[in-house]
Motif scaffolding. Structure first.
Motif, PDB file in Angstrom:
ATOM      1  N   ASP A 162     -19.150 137.699  35.648  1.00 37.57           N
ATOM      2  CA  ASP A 162     -19.382 138.195  34.283  1.00 37.57           C
ATOM      3  C   ASP A 162     -19.795 137.099  33.311  1.00 37.57           C
ATOM      4  O   ASP A 162     -19.962 137.338  32.118  1.00 37.57           O
ATOM      5  N   GLY A 163     -19.937 135.848  33.815  1.00 32.25           N
ATOM      6  CA  GLY A 163     -20.391 134.750  32.965  1.00 32.25           C
ATOM      7  C   GLY A 163     -19.293 133.991  32.248  1.00 32.25           C
ATOM      8  O   GLY A 163     -19.565 133.087  31.449  1.00 32.25           O
ATOM      9  N   TYR A 164     -18.016 134.305  32.538  1.00 33.01           N
ATOM     10  CA  TYR A 164     -16.884 133.628  31.902  1.00 33.01           C
ATOM     11  C   TYR A 164     -16.066 132.852  32.939  1.00 33.01           C
ATOM     12  O   TYR A 164     -16.153 133.109  34.144  1.00 33.01           O
ATOM     13  N   ALA A 165     -15.258 131.910  32.449  1.00 37.43           N
ATOM     14  CA  ALA A 165     -14.366 131.140  33.317  1.00 37.43           C
ATOM     15  C   ALA A 165     -12.942 131.657  33.139  1.00 37.43           C
ATOM     16  O   ALA A 165     -12.575 132.117  32.050  1.00 37.43           O
ATOM     17  N   TYR A 166     -12.144 131.578  34.191  1.00 44.22           N
ATOM     18  CA  TYR A 166     -10.770 132.092  34.151  1.00 44.22           C
ATOM     19  C   TYR A 166      -9.787 131.031  34.646  1.00 44.22           C
ATOM     20  O   TYR A 166     -10.080 130.275  35.572  1.00 44.22           O
ATOM     21  N   CYS A 167      -8.609 131.001  34.003  1.00 42.57           N
ATOM     22  CA  CYS A 167      -7.569 130.064  34.425  1.00 42.57           C
ATOM     23  C   CYS A 167      -6.204 130.567  33.961  1.00 42.57           C
ATOM     24  O   CYS A 167      -6.105 131.547  33.213  1.00 42.57           O
ATOM     25  N   ARG A 168      -5.149 129.902  34.399  1.00 44.68           N
ATOM     26  CA  ARG A 168      -3.803 130.252  33.952  1.00 44.68           C
ATOM     27  C   ARG A 168      -3.624 129.844  32.494  1.00 44.68           C
ATOM     28  O   ARG A 168      -4.236 128.884  32.029  1.00 44.68           O
ATOM     29  N   ASP A 169      -2.769 130.560  31.782  1.00 44.74           N
ATOM     30  CA  ASP A 169      -2.488 130.248  30.381  1.00 44.74           C
ATOM     31  C   ASP A 169      -1.470 129.113  30.297  1.00 44.74           C
ATOM     32  O   ASP A 169      -0.343 129.293  29.867  1.00 44.74           O
ATOM     33  N   LYS A 170      -1.899 127.940  30.736  1.00 43.24           N
ATOM     34  CA  LYS A 170      -1.097 126.727  30.657  1.00 43.24           C
ATOM     35  C   LYS A 170      -1.996 125.617  30.141  1.00 43.24           C
ATOM     36  O   LYS A 170      -3.170 125.557  30.499  1.00 43.24           O
ATOM     37  N   GLU A 171      -1.439 124.754  29.311  1.00 46.56           N
ATOM     38  CA  GLU A 171      -2.246 123.708  28.673  1.00 46.56           C
ATOM     39  C   GLU A 171      -3.037 122.886  29.685  1.00 46.56           C
ATOM     40  O   GLU A 171      -4.240 122.649  29.516  1.00 46.56           O
ATOM     41  N   MET A 172      -2.359 122.457  30.750  1.00 50.45           N
ATOM     42  CA  MET A 172      -3.020 121.622  31.751  1.00 50.45           C
ATOM     43  C   MET A 172      -4.151 122.377  32.440  1.00 50.45           C
ATOM     44  O   MET A 172      -5.230 121.832  32.690  1.00 50.45           O
ATOM     45  N   GLU A 173      -3.912 123.668  32.758  1.00 48.75           N
ATOM     46  CA  GLU A 173      -4.923 124.472  33.434  1.00 48.75           C
ATOM     47  C   GLU A 173      -6.114 124.750  32.520  1.00 48.75           C
ATOM     48  O   GLU A 173      -7.272 124.748  32.961  1.00 48.75           O
ATOM     49  N   ILE A 174      -5.841 124.992  31.247  1.00 47.89           N
ATOM     50  CA  ILE A 174      -6.921 125.242  30.299  1.00 47.89           C
ATOM     51  C   ILE A 174      -7.790 124.000  30.128  1.00 47.89           C
ATOM     52  O   ILE A 174      -9.019 124.072  30.124  1.00 47.89           O
ATOM     53  N   GLN A 175      -7.138 122.841  30.003  1.00 46.49           N
ATOM     54  CA  GLN A 175      -7.889 121.593  29.865  1.00 46.49           C
ATOM     55  C   GLN A 175      -8.710 121.305  31.117  1.00 46.49           C
ATOM     56  O   GLN A 175      -9.830 120.783  31.039  1.00 46.49           O
ATOM     57  N   LYS A 176      -8.149 121.637  32.289  1.00 53.39           N
ATOM     58  CA  LYS A 176      -8.865 121.445  33.541  1.00 53.39           C
ATOM     59  C   LYS A 176     -10.115 122.311  33.566  1.00 53.39           C
ATOM     60  O   LYS A 176     -11.184 121.869  33.984  1.00 53.39           O
ATOM     61  N   THR A 177      -9.983 123.549  33.108  1.00 52.44           N
ATOM     62  CA  THR A 177     -11.112 124.469  33.099  1.00 52.44           C
ATOM     63  C   THR A 177     -12.184 124.014  32.110  1.00 52.44           C
ATOM     64  O   THR A 177     -13.384 124.076  32.401  1.00 52.44           O
ATOM     65  N   ILE A 178     -11.758 123.541  30.954  1.00 50.06           N
ATOM     66  CA  ILE A 178     -12.713 123.024  29.967  1.00 50.06           C
ATOM     67  C   ILE A 178     -13.453 121.830  30.544  1.00 50.06           C
ATOM     68  O   ILE A 178     -14.666 121.672  30.355  1.00 50.06           O
ATOM     69  N   ARG A 179     -12.734 121.006  31.295  1.00 48.73           N
ATOM     70  CA  ARG A 179     -13.352 119.843  31.945  1.00 48.73           C
ATOM     71  C   ARG A 179     -14.421 120.307  32.949  1.00 48.73           C
ATOM     72  O   ARG A 179     -15.507 119.748  33.012  1.00 48.73           O
ATOM     73  N   ARG A 180     -14.129 121.338  33.698  1.00 49.56           N
ATOM     74  CA  ARG A 180     -15.102 121.862  34.659  1.00 49.56           C
ATOM     75  C   ARG A 180     -16.333 122.417  33.948  1.00 49.56           C
ATOM     76  O   ARG A 180     -17.458 122.245  34.416  1.00 49.56           O
ATOM     77  N   ILE A 181     -16.102 123.080  32.815  1.00 52.48           N
ATOM     78  CA  ILE A 181     -17.221 123.613  32.042  1.00 52.48           C
ATOM     79  C   ILE A 181     -18.096 122.469  31.536  1.00 52.48           C
ATOM     80  O   ILE A 181     -19.325 122.532  31.589  1.00 52.48           O
ATOM     81  N   GLU A 182     -17.459 121.391  31.058  1.00 54.73           N
ATOM     82  CA  GLU A 182     -18.203 120.239  30.562  1.00 54.73           C
ATOM     83  C   GLU A 182     -18.995 119.578  31.682  1.00 54.73           C
ATOM     84  O   GLU A 182     -20.139 119.151  31.490  1.00 54.73           O
ATOM     85  N   LEU A 183     -18.403 119.494  32.874  1.00 52.68           N
ATOM     86  CA  LEU A 183     -19.105 118.918  34.014  1.00 52.68           C
ATOM     87  C   LEU A 183     -20.304 119.768  34.399  1.00 52.68           C
ATOM     88  O   LEU A 183     -21.360 119.252  34.773  1.00 52.68           O
ATOM     89  N   GLU A 184     -20.149 121.077  34.294  1.00 53.73           N
ATOM     90  CA  GLU A 184     -21.249 121.983  34.613  1.00 53.73           C
ATOM     91  C   GLU A 184     -22.383 121.821  33.600  1.00 53.73           C
ATOM     92  O   GLU A 184     -23.563 121.804  33.966  1.00 53.73           O
ATOM     93  N   ARG A 185     -22.017 121.691  32.334  1.00 56.91           N
ATOM     94  CA  ARG A 185     -23.026 121.499  31.286  1.00 56.91           C
ATOM     95  C   ARG A 185     -23.736 120.163  31.470  1.00 56.91           C
ATOM     96  O   ARG A 185     -24.946 120.059  31.279  1.00 56.91           O
ATOM     97  N   LYS A 186     -22.976 119.144  31.874  1.00 58.62           N
ATOM     98  CA  LYS A 186     -23.560 117.825  32.122  1.00 58.62           C
ATOM     99  C   LYS A 186     -24.562 117.906  33.271  1.00 58.62           C
ATOM    100  O   LYS A 186     -25.641 117.319  33.221  1.00 58.62           O
ATOM    101  N   LYS A 187     -24.215 118.654  34.308  1.00 56.20           N
ATOM    102  CA  LYS A 187     -25.084 118.807  35.471  1.00 56.20           C
ATOM    103  C   LYS A 187     -26.385 119.516  35.091  1.00 56.20           C
ATOM    104  O   LYS A 187     -27.459 119.184  35.571  1.00 56.20           O
ATOM    105  N   GLU A 188     -26.267 120.507  34.190  1.00 56.63           N
ATOM    106  CA  GLU A 188     -27.424 121.306  33.810  1.00 56.63           C
ATOM    107  C   GLU A 188     -28.397 120.566  32.899  1.00 56.63           C
ATOM    108  O   GLU A 188     -29.602 120.692  33.039  1.00 56.63           O
ATOM    109  N   CYS A 189     -27.845 119.775  31.956  1.00 54.75           N
ATOM    110  CA  CYS A 189     -28.733 119.129  30.985  1.00 54.75           C
ATOM    111  C   CYS A 189     -28.744 117.611  31.057  1.00 54.75           C
ATOM    112  O   CYS A 189     -29.479 116.948  30.337  1.00 54.75           O
ATOM    113  N   GLY A 190     -27.909 117.024  31.927  1.00 58.09           N
ATOM    114  CA  GLY A 190     -27.920 115.578  32.108  1.00 58.09           C
ATOM    115  C   GLY A 190     -27.271 114.807  30.992  1.00 58.09           C
ATOM    116  O   GLY A 190     -27.495 113.609  30.822  1.00 58.09           O
ATOM    117  N   ILE A 191     -26.425 115.475  30.180  1.00 59.59           N
ATOM    118  CA  ILE A 191     -25.741 114.816  29.065  1.00 59.59           C
ATOM    119  C   ILE A 191     -24.278 114.617  29.410  1.00 59.59           C
ATOM    120  O   ILE A 191     -23.618 115.529  29.887  1.00 59.59           O
TER     121      ILE A 191
END
Length: 203
Positions: A162-191
């Motif tokens: 559906d185009g969204y990311a999912y994780c457990r409602d825990k601070e560490m898990e949320i930060q991990k997911t945000i990190r994965r999103i940032e890595l994906e964005r870096k891969k796509e645009c090279g930033i």
């Protein structure tokens, strides 16, 4: 720790592979006879979900090369692991050392089924919470198992169908997911969105 003071701008020789070097960001290069170097390109091995690279004619995990180069031989009963749970994130700051029993407990907690699920957009913003993986699947037209696979990081892609990311409602898990999103964005645009400081490890 094999190397005490690590410079994020330096390259370090990989033990047992004299022609190859690796840096803080898990990038690997081969030293050429003309004094220059050639950057190597890793690939993900589907059976393990980890980054691999071929050096000296042999397939090696980038994670293992990072460990032997920067950490060295581990004490008995200790293992190296990915701190944020992302098996393709081999940056040194994401490699920790823990006892085998503690890692087993962490894995057991990860596989638990009763947890609140957070839904994140492509910008890393939380847009919804669900009381269970089943509810998340039902309300977003996906199977319960599909949601679990994304929550547990068992898929190559960060975003669900559906185009969204999912994780457990825990601070560490949320930060991990945000990190994965940032890595994906870096891969796509090279930033690079994350700046890693110089670090010093002590064990």
């Amino acid at each position: 720790m094999r190397i005490k003071n690590i410079n994020t701008k330096e390259w370090y020789d990989i033990p047992g592979h004299n022609q190859y070097q690796i840096n803080y960001f898990a990038e690997v290069r081969k030293k050429l006879k003309n004094g220059k170097s050639k950057k190597m390109h890793p690939y993900v091995k589907k059976s393990k979900g980890k980054q691999c690279i071929k050096i000296d004619g042999k397939e090696e995990y980038v994670f293992t090369l990072m460990r032997i180069t920067f950490i060295g031989t581990l004490p008995k009963g200790m293992v190296a692991y990915h701190r944020n749970g992302i098996k393709t994130d081999d940056e040194l700051s994401n490699i920790g050392v823990i006892t085998r029993s503690e890692l087993s407990k962490m894995t057991s907690r990860k596989n638990g089924r009763s947890f609140i699920v957070a839904k994140l957009s492509g910008d890393g913003e939380i847009v919804e919470f669900y009381k269970s993986a089943r509810e998340a699947g039902r309300k977003n037209h996906m199977s319960y198992q599909t949601v679990l696979n994304y929550v547990n990081g068992e898929t190559k892609k960060i975003f669900a169908p559906d185009g969204y990311a999912y994780c457990r409602d825990k601070e560490m898990e949320i930060q991990k997911t945000i990190r994965r999103i940032e890595l994906e964005r870096k891969k796509e645009c090279g930033i690079c969105f994350i700046q890693a400081p110089s670090v010093m490890f002590e064990f």
